[in-house]
Design an enzyme around this catalytic site. Sequence first.
Site, short mmCIF file in Angstrom:
data_model
loop_
_atom_site.label_atom_id
_atom_site.label_comp_id
_atom_site.label_asym_id
_atom_site.label_seq_id
_atom_site.Cartn_x
_atom_site.Cartn_y
_atom_site.Cartn_z
N HIS A 5 0.88 -1.00 0.02
CA HIS A 5 -0.26 -0.10 0.04
C HIS A 5 0.77 1.18 0.05
O HIS A 5 0.68 1.99 -0.88
CB HIS A 5 -0.95 0.07 1.36
CG HIS A 5 -1.45 1.27 1.49
ND1 HIS A 5 -2.52 1.82 0.87
CD2 HIS A 5 -1.39 2.25 2.48
CE1 HIS A 5 -2.62 3.07 1.32
NE2 HIS A 5 -1.96 3.36 2.38
N THR A 13 7.09 27.06 5.07
CA THR A 13 5.66 26.22 4.90
C THR A 13 4.43 27.31 5.22
O THR A 13 3.80 27.47 4.74
CB THR A 13 5.56 25.06 5.59
OG1 THR A 13 6.85 24.18 5.31
CG2 THR A 13 4.57 24.35 5.28
#
Lengths: 521, 243
Positions: free
Chosen positions: A70, A322
């Site tokens: 996954h 950010t």
Amino acid sequence: MSHDHHGPAKGLKRWLFTTNHKDIGTLYLILSLVMFFVAGTMALVIRVELFEPSKVLVSPQFFNQMTTMHGLIMVFGVVMPAMAGLANWLIPLMIGAPDMALPRLNNWSFWLLPFAFSLLASTLFMQGGGPDFGWTFYAPLSTTYGPKSTDFFIFSVHMMGISSILAALNIVVTIFNMRAPEMTWSKLPIFVWSWLVTAFLLLGVMPVLAGCVTMMLMDRHFHTSFFNAAGGGDPVLFQHIFWFFGHPEVYILILPGFGVISEIIPTFSRKKLFGFHAMVYATVAIAFLAFIVWMHHMFTTGAPLGAQLFFMYSTMLVAVPTGVKIFNWVATMYRGSITLETPMLFAIGFLIFFTIGGFSGLMLAIVPADYQYRGSYFVVAHFHYVLIAGSLFSIMAAVYYWLPKWSGKMYSECLGKWHFWLTMIGMNVTFFPLHFVGLAGMPRRIPDYALQFTDFNQLATIGAFIFGFSQLLFLYNVMVTAMRKGQDNLPDKVWDGAHGLEWTIPSAAPYHTFETPPHVE
Amino acid sequence: MSLPPMNMPRGVTPISHDIYNLHMITLYICCAIGVAVFAVLFYTLIKHRRSQGAKAASFHGNTLVEIIWTTIPILILVALAIPATIVLSRIHNTDKSKLNIKITGYQWKWGYEYLDQGIKFLSNLSTPQAQIDGVEKKDLHFLQEVDHPMVVPINQKIRLLVTSDDVIHDWWVPELGLKQDAIPGYINENWIYVTKPGTYRGQCGELCGAQHGFMPIVVKAVTADQFKQWVKAHQPKKQGASV
Ligand code: HEM
Ligand SMILES: [Cu+2]
Ligand SMILES: [Cu+2]
């Protein structure tokens, strides 16, 4: 000029041999969509197993294969190809180039991937099972104790790596050499800027990953002991090499998404991007910091105080650029004239939930507290917030935003909105409670757990199914739009607030564009 | 019905208290920033909609605000970094410990060795397979119980030496505020000082193979006297040869 012989070839050959950036972009996006459902199904297997303590569906061994696959497929098979697909479709259109600089190489970069992933998926059916050591494949679990199929995993990573390096090279060369004459660096669209920075990150770290898996191969078969303590090697060396690749890698997954959001928010706010230059500097700063913070994934390995302090400070610093980006996006919307079409909804979803993921990231930077978080579900919650709300939401926003330009047809806005709300609810119901179980002490990557973690895990599993099944709406909406016959007579500029060269060509974008360089405003 | 645990335990060692405080401070700061940013965002989303008749302004930059919202986060980060640095250097200080216990990770159990007392034993999961298979009713401490817990005295600085015999494991007990990787070829040092008698439970924190979810850690903290008795009862009998 007559170019009538230049239409696409017919049938399968068109797709196998294509050198057209639009076709290749489409191929990447289709691959990514297929892989999304494959890896998503694996996530649901994991969540079913975790619905209750004790065995529900699969063995611990198979559970580990599912988490590994996954993670690997979501990272390398979904997000990276989707971003590459966007790059292929949009960079030439945005800079006024007729195609990518190296079109035949471009075909190769793509076609390596289906083979790489077939190989990777085939390991699940091999004797001894597929890779079961997590997407981080730490030595010596992967080298000394890995199943036989580990060699195929290594080969598959090599193929993906070559594909990414070639694609990145192509993108850099295209952006440097193929810009329309008046397209100066300060006029370069922000999405293209983001991809330029990302491409350098890729060129910097994919060879490191290749080196890492090659050393694994040597350890497994050629009597070296790079990572084997018993032979004089060092398992921690593996982690340093892996995370020197792995940390920039997570920015590779997100930076192009930043670019997408920076295109969409101005469009639907009908206002120019706030602080264009600051946005570019912040992207470059994030990319630079990405190279020097890798050890923050290894705080519990027993590094000396000085090293831990350095990596703590540098990691905390990432919050500054950010933050600047988040503030700039909000300021772009501030006093705009906002409408909430589906791409904008996903962009706002990105903004809110990526910020939350950023907060848990800042918490993880505080080393003493990181001791309690790392390896727990808190980390799983953190990185799904940044990856789903960050990368995935920006990809979906991009698809809704540019699909009318690509196909000449409008998707169903109503279905798009349903898709957004269900996705958002599903993701939060899944991952918000996982913060709590992580803090309370549930380690990640365990198939069964102690009783006190049951309630939140059940909630998370329900959320995962809401999330998973609502993606079928996306599939349906996109497929119906793309396959439907005829055209919708859309204007060139599909969205009234949009800017950029891609909105000066007809919708659908003709097979060949900008054979003579366009005029840049 | 009471809510299941939702936060990091405050724990029973000075370090776990420090960590808990750092965790909560950071969380509160994040919440405060979040409230501020989202308040502006939602205000904009409600007021500045075209459907509300909003006309787009034309500004697209403002040096002063950009300087402000770069500087303030830096100051906040510095304010956070200071206590974090202090706590971290405390964690690294293993001086003056009285007792030394070596912890070894194996696939899939833990080995404990009391270096000064000569006591050595293995600690295995004691949950019956039938409970794991779901055919028998689960105990309260399902998957967090072992046959031989690690026993430690309270109010003593105890040095832990953590290593592994095969793959990388990780010795994690949330209430002791301690997580330390067990790496083959390395001996990592850390320490605990338990202030409250009790039983504390944790688990292996690093993927170490198929049974990774089944190698719990149980630490029993007892008074100094009880610890002495435990040592006496478990010390290997001296061989007669030395007389
Ligand atoms: C339906 C949405 C998703 C669900 C329900 C989901 C669920 C999970 C679960 C349960 C795990 C296992 C955690 C563990 O045991 O450590 C996991 C791991 C992971 N997921 Fe997802 N996930 C989803 C989407 C994504 C996406 C979109 C990405 C990346 C773009 C992603 C990347 C990862 C990675 C990298 C891991 C770590 C694998 C590892 O431990 O080696 N996931 N996910
Ligand atoms: Cu272990
Ligand atoms: Cu483990």
